[in-house]
Design an enzyme around this catalytic site. Structure first.
Site, PDB file in Angstrom:
ATOM      1  N   GLN A   5       2.087   9.326   1.686  1.00 29.34           N
ATOM      2  CA  GLN A   5       0.641   9.289   1.523  1.00 29.34           C
ATOM      3  C   GLN A   5       0.111  10.675   1.835  1.00 29.34           C
ATOM      4  O   GLN A   5       0.414  11.240   2.904  1.00 29.34           O
ATOM      5  CB  GLN A   5       0.043   8.255   2.497  1.00 29.34           C
ATOM      6  CG  GLN A   5       0.376   6.828   2.127  1.00 29.34           C
ATOM      7  CD  GLN A   5      -0.448   6.356   0.942  1.00 29.34           C
ATOM      8  OE1 GLN A   5      -1.600   6.003   1.095  1.00 29.34           O
ATOM      9  NE2 GLN A   5       0.142   6.343  -0.242  1.00 29.34           N
ATOM     10  N   PHE A  45      -2.302   4.032  -2.802  1.00 30.00           N
ATOM     11  CA  PHE A  45      -1.846   3.659  -1.465  1.00 30.00           C
ATOM     12  C   PHE A  45      -0.326   3.433  -1.439  1.00 30.00           C
ATOM     13  O   PHE A  45       0.348   3.537  -2.461  1.00 30.00           O
ATOM     14  CB  PHE A  45      -2.594   2.398  -1.007  1.00 30.00           C
ATOM     15  CG  PHE A  45      -3.923   2.689  -0.340  1.00 30.00           C
ATOM     16  CD1 PHE A  45      -4.581   3.889  -0.547  1.00 30.00           C
ATOM     17  CD2 PHE A  45      -4.512   1.746   0.502  1.00 30.00           C
ATOM     18  CE1 PHE A  45      -5.801   4.148   0.068  1.00 30.00           C
ATOM     19  CE2 PHE A  45      -5.731   2.000   1.126  1.00 30.00           C
ATOM     20  CZ  PHE A  45      -6.374   3.185   0.911  1.00 30.00           C
ATOM     21  N   SER A  46       0.153   3.045  -0.266  1.00 31.46           N
ATOM     22  CA  SER A  46       1.598   2.983  -0.028  1.00 31.46           C
ATOM     23  C   SER A  46       2.340   2.032  -0.956  1.00 31.46           C
ATOM     24  O   SER A  46       1.776   1.063  -1.462  1.00 31.46           O
ATOM     25  CB  SER A  46       1.863   2.565   1.421  1.00 31.46           C
ATOM     26  OG  SER A  46       1.587   3.661   2.244  1.00 31.46           O
ATOM     27  N   TRP A  92      -7.547  12.232   6.318  1.00 31.16           N
ATOM     28  CA  TRP A  92      -7.290  11.180   5.327  1.00 31.16           C
ATOM     29  C   TRP A  92      -8.372  11.216   4.248  1.00 31.16           C
ATOM     30  O   TRP A  92      -9.550  11.411   4.550  1.00 31.16           O
ATOM     31  CB  TRP A  92      -7.267   9.821   6.039  1.00 31.16           C
ATOM     32  CG  TRP A  92      -6.761   8.722   5.166  1.00 31.16           C
ATOM     33  CD1 TRP A  92      -5.458   8.388   4.956  1.00 31.16           C
ATOM     34  CD2 TRP A  92      -7.535   7.812   4.378  1.00 31.16           C
ATOM     35  NE1 TRP A  92      -5.375   7.331   4.076  1.00 31.16           N
ATOM     36  CE2 TRP A  92      -6.639   6.955   3.710  1.00 31.16           C
ATOM     37  CE3 TRP A  92      -8.903   7.643   4.158  1.00 31.16           C
ATOM     38  CZ2 TRP A  92      -7.061   5.941   2.857  1.00 31.16           C
ATOM     39  CZ3 TRP A  92      -9.328   6.636   3.304  1.00 31.16           C
ATOM     40  CH2 TRP A  92      -8.407   5.796   2.670  1.00 31.16           C
ATOM     41  N   ASN A 100       0.258  10.592   5.711  1.00 29.89           N
ATOM     42  CA  ASN A 100       0.572   9.450   6.576  1.00 29.89           C
ATOM     43  C   ASN A 100       1.828   8.745   6.066  1.00 29.89           C
ATOM     44  O   ASN A 100       2.866   9.414   5.976  1.00 29.89           O
ATOM     45  CB  ASN A 100      -0.635   8.539   6.858  1.00 29.89           C
ATOM     46  CG  ASN A 100      -1.419   8.009   5.676  1.00 29.89           C
ATOM     47  OD1 ASN A 100      -2.156   8.734   5.047  1.00 29.89           O
ATOM     48  ND2 ASN A 100      -1.282   6.734   5.382  1.00 29.89           N
ATOM     49  N   ASP A 101       1.793   7.490   5.749  1.00 30.64           N
ATOM     50  CA  ASP A 101       3.018   6.698   5.540  1.00 30.64           C
ATOM     51  C   ASP A 101       4.072   7.331   4.611  1.00 30.64           C
ATOM     52  O   ASP A 101       3.740   7.826   3.531  1.00 30.64           O
ATOM     53  CB  ASP A 101       2.693   5.360   4.857  1.00 30.64           C
ATOM     54  CG  ASP A 101       1.517   4.649   5.456  1.00 30.64           C
ATOM     55  OD1 ASP A 101       0.963   5.124   6.441  1.00 30.64           O
ATOM     56  OD2 ASP A 101       1.156   3.594   4.905  1.00 30.64           O
ATOM     57  N   GLU A 157       0.830  -4.517   7.723  1.00 32.84           N
ATOM     58  CA  GLU A 157       0.941  -3.380   6.804  1.00 32.84           C
ATOM     59  C   GLU A 157       2.405  -2.994   6.588  1.00 32.84           C
ATOM     60  O   GLU A 157       3.252  -3.159   7.470  1.00 32.84           O
ATOM     61  CB  GLU A 157       0.140  -2.197   7.344  1.00 32.84           C
ATOM     62  CG  GLU A 157      -1.361  -2.481   7.354  1.00 32.84           C
ATOM     63  CD  GLU A 157      -2.195  -1.244   7.623  1.00 32.84           C
ATOM     64  OE1 GLU A 157      -3.073  -0.938   6.804  1.00 32.84           O
ATOM     65  OE2 GLU A 157      -1.990  -0.583   8.647  1.00 32.84           O
ATOM     66  N   ARG A 180      -1.723  -5.003  -0.028  1.00 34.19           N
ATOM     67  CA  ARG A 180      -1.203  -3.671  -0.395  1.00 34.19           C
ATOM     68  C   ARG A 180       0.245  -3.467   0.058  1.00 34.19           C
ATOM     69  O   ARG A 180       0.860  -4.337   0.631  1.00 34.19           O
ATOM     70  CB  ARG A 180      -2.100  -2.592   0.218  1.00 34.19           C
ATOM     71  CG  ARG A 180      -2.281  -2.701   1.732  1.00 34.19           C
ATOM     72  CD  ARG A 180      -3.209  -1.584   2.249  1.00 34.19           C
ATOM     73  NE  ARG A 180      -3.551  -1.777   3.652  1.00 34.19           N
ATOM     74  CZ  ARG A 180      -4.620  -2.420   4.094  1.00 34.19           C
ATOM     75  NH1 ARG A 180      -5.474  -2.958   3.246  1.00 34.19           N
ATOM     76  NH2 ARG A 180      -4.841  -2.555   5.391  1.00 34.19           N
ATOM     77  N   ASP A 181       0.717  -2.243  -0.177  1.00 33.95           N
ATOM     78  CA  ASP A 181       2.008  -1.738   0.305  1.00 33.95           C
ATOM     79  C   ASP A 181       3.206  -2.516  -0.258  1.00 33.95           C
ATOM     80  O   ASP A 181       4.072  -2.982   0.497  1.00 33.95           O
ATOM     81  CB  ASP A 181       2.060  -1.748   1.852  1.00 33.95           C
ATOM     82  CG  ASP A 181       0.846  -1.096   2.491  1.00 33.95           C
ATOM     83  OD1 ASP A 181       0.192  -0.296   1.800  1.00 33.95           O
ATOM     84  OD2 ASP A 181       0.547  -1.377   3.659  1.00 33.95           O
TER      85      ASP A 181
HETATM   86  C1  FRU Z   1      -0.732   2.209   6.733  1.00 34.30           C
HETATM   87  C2  FRU Z   1      -1.771   2.200   5.624  1.00 34.30           C
HETATM   88  C3  FRU Z   1      -1.312   1.333   4.465  1.00 34.30           C
HETATM   89  C4  FRU Z   1      -2.052   1.923   3.294  1.00 34.30           C
HETATM   90  C5  FRU Z   1      -2.048   3.391   3.631  1.00 34.30           C
HETATM   91  C6  FRU Z   1      -3.257   4.141   3.151  1.00 34.30           C
HETATM   92  O1  FRU Z   1      -0.790   3.331   7.539  1.00 34.30           O
HETATM   93  O2  FRU Z   1      -3.014   1.783   6.119  1.00 34.30           O
HETATM   94  O3  FRU Z   1      -1.542  -0.040   4.652  1.00 34.30           O
HETATM   95  O4  FRU Z   1      -1.422   1.657   2.090  1.00 34.30           O
HETATM   96  O5  FRU Z   1      -1.947   3.490   5.040  1.00 34.30           O
HETATM   97  O6  FRU Z   1      -3.107   5.512   3.292  1.00 34.30           O
END
Ligand code: FRU
Length: 493
Positions: A67, A109-110, A75, A50-51, A223, A169-170
């Site tokens: 990710q 995570f991100s 996931w 993902n991200d 996010e 996060r992130d």
């Molecule tokens: C966004 C998200 C982030 C998180 C990540 C987890 O798509 O939900 O906020 O860090 O994906 O994989």
């Protein structure tokens, strides 16, 4: 092997990364056979992504992390996958950079990357649903850009700010003057927020406050926030959680580093497609601000899961401010992939006419066109993309002149989501539409009127003849003033 079992091998950290790499390699045979593998987009060798994370040009080389769940195409406990490139076009897979191997993390995570005096430093969120708080911020460093060591004193931020909750996060980090700044996602009472921290050394962080938040209609967690300078403005981008429409916004404003207030001037959508989320930017050595997003979305169907992979990233886009708004354009370097050029002289398209683009064929190409209304009565005009021989399968990209909307209709595209995306767009001078369309095996990215409107979508044609193209007009005539198309070369072996 499940995550719990993996965690049991605490004393054998390298092996955990090795196991993840091995799993990716093992499943790559099945992934390689998938008809939907992309030609020129970043995707995992196999497994889920993902991200985009940690975008940076470090010692001249472009790095993109993402990710990644290496063990299945869904996931799971997040790792950081890694690709590098010397030209932002041709990417090579590197070993997985981060695995959730420490006692404080069940997922990495991100986050982002910075060059700290020659040390490539990743700042990411350690996530553990069962911990209190569930999300804390950590760092990992590397001298060679390949092997990363987690900081001994992680987490470097171990509690969430008073203005937020434990959805925290992130982290996106940048330097301004002599200080590091970190912006992170959170939310409280249904209001998504971006919070700001400051540090001298990336290890000790002081909380500053909320830099910007939802007006009540913009999601409950912001996010992947990113704050950066573009020209004489500051831009904040963020992905809005739990929103059906309007998922990725930009806010043009002014960031005051004395009061830490961000004054908003204008906001809008970065991309109106179904498959765009969690974008991140970086500044390259030439001073360009480049954005890459996840070219999929939570809750989407992923027909590629059958073949052991899911998820991809968009092509890199250069950001600019034009007429007070944010525009994104495909980076120039992508022109390297062009081959087999087809250039058309100006021509008219009549209502009911067909077969204008019979010389065009393929599932990896770029089309650049300028189309003008010619005469009265036109209700809609546009392209038929990825059409099958029997004409039953196709994706239609058109301008709805009546409603003043650009539309991408996936209802006949094949497998996957059947959405119709629409967004308001004014024709240039009231009569002209410029389109730049990037087609890859299972994606379509559209840049309209010089990047004023962008739409990213995954499509999954199920008929192997779906590689034809046409142009159409209904209700009246249009003039195609210019049209060029190229096949785009594959970047993967
Ligand atoms: C966004 C998200 C982030 C998180 C990540 C987890 O798509 O939900 O906020 O860090 O994906 O994989």
């Amino acid at each position: 092997m499940n995550h719990q079992e993996l965690n049991n091998s605490e004393n054998d950290k390298l092996t955990l990364l090795e196991k993840a790499n091995q799993a990716v390699l093992e499943n790559s045979k099945v992934a390689r056979e998938c008809p939907y593998r992309l030609h020129y987009h970043i995707m995992a060798t196999s497994g889920w992504i993902n991200d985009p994370n940690g975008l940076i040009q470090y010692k001249g080389e472009y790095h993109v992390f993402f990710q990644h769940y290496p063990y299945s195409p869904a996931w799971g406990p997040m790792h950081w996958g890694h690709v590098v490139s010397s030209d932002l076009v041709h990417w090579k897979h590197k070993p997985i950079a981060l695995a959730p191997e420490e006692s404080y993390e069940k997922g990495c995570f991100s986050g982002s990357a910075v060059d700290d005096n020659g040390i490539l430093t990743l700042i990411y969120t350690a996530h553990d649903d069962t911990a209190v708080p569930k999300e804390v911020q950590c760092i990992a460093t590397s001298l060679d850009g390949t092997v990363f060591t987690k900081h001994d004193h992680n987490p470097v931020i171990n509690s969430f700010p008073k203005d937020g909750t434990d959805d925290f996060r992130d982290p996106k980090v940048w330097k301004y003057k002599d200080n590091w700044y970190l912006i992170a996602a959170t939310g409280k009472d249904g209001i998504g927020k971006a919070v700001l921290y400051k540090s001298d050394d990336l290890r000790e962080w002081a909380y500053i406050g909320v830099v910007c938040e939802s007006d009540g209609t913009q999601g409950d967690i912001w996010e992947c926030p990113d704050l950066f300078k573009l020209g004489d403005k500051d831009i904040l981008i963020t992905s809005l959680m739990h929103m059906k429409n309007g998922k990725n916004i930009f806010i043009i404003g002014d960031m005051n580093y004395e009061t830490y207030k961000f004054t908003k001037f204008k906001s809008g959508e970065i991309d109106f497609g179904d498959d765009f989320y969690a974008a991140q930017t970086f500044e390259d050595d030439n001073g360009r601000r480049i954005l890459i997003g996840w070219m999929d979305m939570w809750g989407s169907e992923f027909p590629t899961q059958k073949n052991a992979w899911a998820g991809a990233l968009t092509i890199p886009r250069e950001l600019e401010i034009k007429n007070g708004s944010l525009i994104s354009k495909p980076i120039e370097e992508l022109k390297k992939l062009r081959c087999n050029e087809k250039a058309y002289e100006a021509f008219f398209v009549n209502e009911c006419g067909t077969n204008y683009l019979s010389a065009l064929e393929g599932d990896s190409l770029e089309i650049e066109a300028s189309i003008r209304l010619s005469g009265e009565g036109v209700t809609r005009f546009g392209f038929v993309l990825r059409e099958s021989k029997d004409k039953k399968e196709k994706t239609i990209l058109y301008y709805d002149h009546h409603n003043g909307e650009l539309v991408i209709d996936k209802s006949m595209s094949g497998l996957g989501n059947k959405a119709v995306n629409k967004t308001k767009l004014n024709l240039i001078d009231g009569d002209t539409l410029n389109l730049s369309i990037f087609i890859d095996t299972s994606s379509i990215e559209v840049f309209a009127n010089g990047g004023e409107i962008v739409m990213s979508n995954r499509i999954y044609p199920s008929n192997n003849t779906s590689k034809y193209y046409d142009i159409f007009s209904t209700g009246g005539m249009i003039e195609v003033q210019s049209l060029k198309a190229w096949s785009l070369k594959a970047i993967w072996d």
